[in-house]
Motif scaffolding. Structure first.
Motif, PDB file in Angstrom:
ATOM      1  N   ARG A 135      64.655 -56.266 -13.934  1.00  0.00           N
ATOM      2  CA  ARG A 135      64.151 -55.861 -15.253  1.00  0.00           C
ATOM      3  C   ARG A 135      63.188 -56.895 -15.843  1.00  0.00           C
ATOM      4  N   PHE A 136      63.475 -58.181 -15.652  1.00  0.00           N
ATOM      5  CA  PHE A 136      62.660 -59.245 -16.225  1.00  0.00           C
ATOM      6  C   PHE A 136      61.847 -59.918 -15.111  1.00  0.00           C
ATOM      7  N   THR A 137      60.636 -60.298 -15.452  1.00  0.00           N
ATOM      8  CA  THR A 137      59.771 -61.001 -14.521  1.00  0.00           C
ATOM      9  C   THR A 137      59.141 -62.199 -15.213  1.00  0.00           C
ATOM     10  N   ILE A 138      59.098 -63.312 -14.520  1.00  0.00           N
ATOM     11  CA  ILE A 138      58.449 -64.507 -15.047  1.00  0.00           C
ATOM     12  C   ILE A 138      57.173 -64.757 -14.257  1.00  0.00           C
ATOM     13  N   SER A 139      56.135 -65.196 -14.954  1.00  0.00           N
ATOM     14  CA  SER A 139      54.867 -65.501 -14.292  1.00  0.00           C
ATOM     15  C   SER A 139      54.180 -66.619 -15.062  1.00  0.00           C
TER      16      SER A 139
END
Length: 126
Positions: free
Chosen positions: A67-71
């Motif tokens: 559900r969550f993505t870090i970039s």
């Protein structure tokens, strides 16, 4: 001195999305790992996701997987947290902070991470 400022929080309905930003000033983010954390009312601050200086991602919170993505965008000196399919239990103040590397696990109350931002409130309604 590295300073971090979070933004992008707000009120969203369950199932919606938000993108949080962690903008750095005073120093380049290129050599830092950045972690996202959250603290719900009455609870300890928990680690969510971390991204290394090279872009390797460490997931500390199993309930955000998928559900969550870090970039990160080093050219903009900014790290992002994209949150999809939000749930009411995601409601919290979200913080970012810097460290040399992403630890495999984040323990609440850990002395790791510094340059904490002021946080941004995320509220997910039913």
């Amino acid at each position: 001195q590295l300073q971090l400022v979070e933004s992008g929080g707000g009120l969203v309905q369950a199932g919606g999305s938000l993108r949080l930003s962690c903008a750095a000033s005073g120093y380049t983010l290129d050599y830092y790992a950045i972690g996202w954390f959250r603290q719900a009312p009455g609870k300890e601050r928990d680690g969510v996701l971390c991204i290394s200086s090279r872009g390797t991602i460490t997931n500390w919170a199993g309930d955000v997987k998928g559900r969550f993505t870090i970039s990160r965008d080093n050219a903009k000196n900014t790290v992002y947290l994209l949150m999809n399919r939000l749930k009411p239990e995601d409601t919290a103040v979200y913080y970012c902070a810097a460290e040399v590397v992403c630890p495999e696990r984040y323990e609440a109350g850990s002395a790791l991470f510094g340059s904490w931002g002021q946080g941004t409130q995320v509220t997910v309604s039913l």
